[in-house]
Design an enzyme around this catalytic site. Structure first.
Site, PDB file in Angstrom:
ATOM      1  N   CYS A  53       0.861  -1.170   0.000  1.00 43.90           N
ATOM      2  CA  CYS A  53       0.000   0.000   0.000  1.00 43.90           C
ATOM      3  C   CYS A  53       0.904   1.228   0.000  1.00 43.90           C
ATOM      4  O   CYS A  53       1.830   1.316   0.821  1.00 43.90           O
ATOM      5  CB  CYS A  53      -0.910  -0.006   1.231  1.00 43.90           C
ATOM      6  SG  CYS A  53      -1.863   1.532   1.397  1.00 43.90           S
ATOM      7  N   ASP A  60      -0.194  -5.898   0.195  1.00 44.17           N
ATOM      8  CA  ASP A  60      -1.417  -6.213  -0.537  1.00 44.17           C
ATOM      9  C   ASP A  60      -1.152  -7.487  -1.337  1.00 44.17           C
ATOM     10  O   ASP A  60      -0.052  -7.691  -1.844  1.00 44.17           O
ATOM     11  CB  ASP A  60      -1.788  -5.077  -1.498  1.00 44.17           C
ATOM     12  CG  ASP A  60      -2.293  -3.840  -0.781  1.00 44.17           C
ATOM     13  OD1 ASP A  60      -3.058  -3.995   0.186  1.00 44.17           O
ATOM     14  OD2 ASP A  60      -1.932  -2.731  -1.187  1.00 44.17           O
ATOM     15  N   VAL A  75       6.927 -13.584 -24.130  1.00 44.86           N
ATOM     16  CA  VAL A  75       7.658 -13.145 -22.949  1.00 44.86           C
ATOM     17  C   VAL A  75       8.411 -14.342 -22.378  1.00 44.86           C
ATOM     18  O   VAL A  75       7.905 -15.462 -22.362  1.00 44.86           O
ATOM     19  CB  VAL A  75       6.729 -12.501 -21.894  1.00 44.86           C
ATOM     20  CG1 VAL A  75       5.785 -13.517 -21.267  1.00 44.86           C
ATOM     21  CG2 VAL A  75       7.537 -11.793 -20.815  1.00 44.86           C
ATOM     22  N   GLU A  76       9.644 -14.105 -21.958  1.00 40.86           N
ATOM     23  CA  GLU A  76      10.427 -15.161 -21.316  1.00 40.86           C
ATOM     24  C   GLU A  76       9.948 -15.245 -19.876  1.00 40.86           C
ATOM     25  O   GLU A  76       9.902 -14.245 -19.166  1.00 40.86           O
ATOM     26  CB  GLU A  76      11.917 -14.818 -21.409  1.00 40.86           C
ATOM     27  CG  GLU A  76      12.837 -15.955 -21.026  1.00 40.86           C
ATOM     28  CD  GLU A  76      12.920 -16.135 -19.531  1.00 40.86           C
ATOM     29  OE1 GLU A  76      12.686 -17.275 -19.068  1.00 40.86           O
ATOM     30  OE2 GLU A  76      13.202 -15.151 -18.819  1.00 40.86           O
ATOM     31  N   SER A  77       9.552 -16.432 -19.442  1.00 42.08           N
ATOM     32  CA  SER A  77       8.822 -16.579 -18.177  1.00 42.08           C
ATOM     33  C   SER A  77       9.647 -16.240 -16.938  1.00 42.08           C
ATOM     34  O   SER A  77       9.102 -15.719 -15.965  1.00 42.08           O
ATOM     35  CB  SER A  77       8.222 -17.982 -18.055  1.00 42.08           C
ATOM     36  OG  SER A  77       9.232 -18.957 -18.056  1.00 42.08           O
ATOM     37  N   HIS A  94      -3.908  -0.859  -6.135  1.00 36.97           N
ATOM     38  CA  HIS A  94      -4.200  -2.067  -6.910  1.00 36.97           C
ATOM     39  C   HIS A  94      -4.365  -1.760  -8.401  1.00 36.97           C
ATOM     40  O   HIS A  94      -3.846  -2.483  -9.251  1.00 36.97           O
ATOM     41  CB  HIS A  94      -5.480  -2.741  -6.418  1.00 36.97           C
ATOM     42  CG  HIS A  94      -5.488  -3.075  -4.961  1.00 36.97           C
ATOM     43  ND1 HIS A  94      -4.361  -3.228  -4.190  1.00 36.97           N
ATOM     44  CD2 HIS A  94      -6.522  -3.302  -4.127  1.00 36.97           C
ATOM     45  CE1 HIS A  94      -4.696  -3.542  -2.961  1.00 36.97           C
ATOM     46  NE2 HIS A  94      -6.009  -3.583  -2.882  1.00 36.97           N
ATOM     47  N   GLU A  95      -5.105  -0.721  -8.688  1.00 32.60           N
ATOM     48  CA  GLU A  95      -5.378  -0.367 -10.085  1.00 32.60           C
ATOM     49  C   GLU A  95      -4.079  -0.066 -10.827  1.00 32.60           C
ATOM     50  O   GLU A  95      -3.873  -0.510 -11.964  1.00 32.60           O
ATOM     51  CB  GLU A  95      -6.318   0.849 -10.154  1.00 32.60           C
ATOM     52  CG  GLU A  95      -7.688   0.616  -9.541  1.00 32.60           C
ATOM     53  CD  GLU A  95      -7.772   0.898  -8.040  1.00 32.60           C
ATOM     54  OE1 GLU A  95      -8.906   1.004  -7.540  1.00 32.60           O
ATOM     55  OE2 GLU A  95      -6.728   1.016  -7.351  1.00 32.60           O
TER      56      GLU A  95
END
Length: 155
Positions: A53, A60, A75-77, A94-95
């Site tokens: 937060c 969070d 994307v390489e994981s 969060h957004e």
């Protein structure tokens, strides 16, 4: 291009890599899509995503589900895992976290389509779910439900 050659620019996979301390420091790596020209969906699920937060510094927690239809790049994981890990000490709502993840992937991959569901666990009694996608799904590509039920608490 030989199949082995598509991996030559990777710096993290197969080597010891220090965890980035912030999303800005994190590097997302990509590899050429060996199935470019074929529309298919890729899903990554991060059920234990954490950030902070920005006001209280308290943790969070979220369950993230990321779906994308790749274009020329995948994307390489390991780099994705380290990018997501970099949010552990990052303060943002969060957004902001959810949309930032999507926008960074879009910037690096230029996917044909991408969506992210951020299913955040309650803080202060209110769960916040955040959803972002780049447009309409690609016709003919199987996209399963993200499978994360809305928060129901005890009841």
């Amino acid at each position: 291009m030989a199949n082995d050659d598509i991996y030559q620019n990777l710096t993290m996979l197969g080597s010891e890599t220090k965890a980035p301390q912030s999303p800005e420091e994190a590097v997302l790596e990509r590899v050429p899509n060996p199935q470019a020209g074929t529309d298919y969906a890729v899903r990554f699920t991060a059920p234990e995503f954490t950030s902070l937060c920005p006001l209280t510094g308290q943790p969070d927690f979220a369950h993230l589900v990321l779906d994308y239809v790749p274009g020329d790049w995948l994307v390489e994981s390991k780099s994705l895992k380290l990018f997501l890990f970099s949010f552990r000490n990052h303060g943002a709502f969060h957004e902001d976290c959810t949309v930032t993840i999507a926008k960074r992937l879009i910037e690096v991959l230029d996917p044909k389509w991408l969506r992210i569901g951020g299913y955040w666990y309650p803080r202060g009694g209110i769960p916040i779910d955040v959803f972002y996608q780049t447009g309409e799904p690609i016709p003919g590509v199987f996209l399963p439900d993200q499978g994360v039920p809305t928060y129901r608490g005890r009841g």
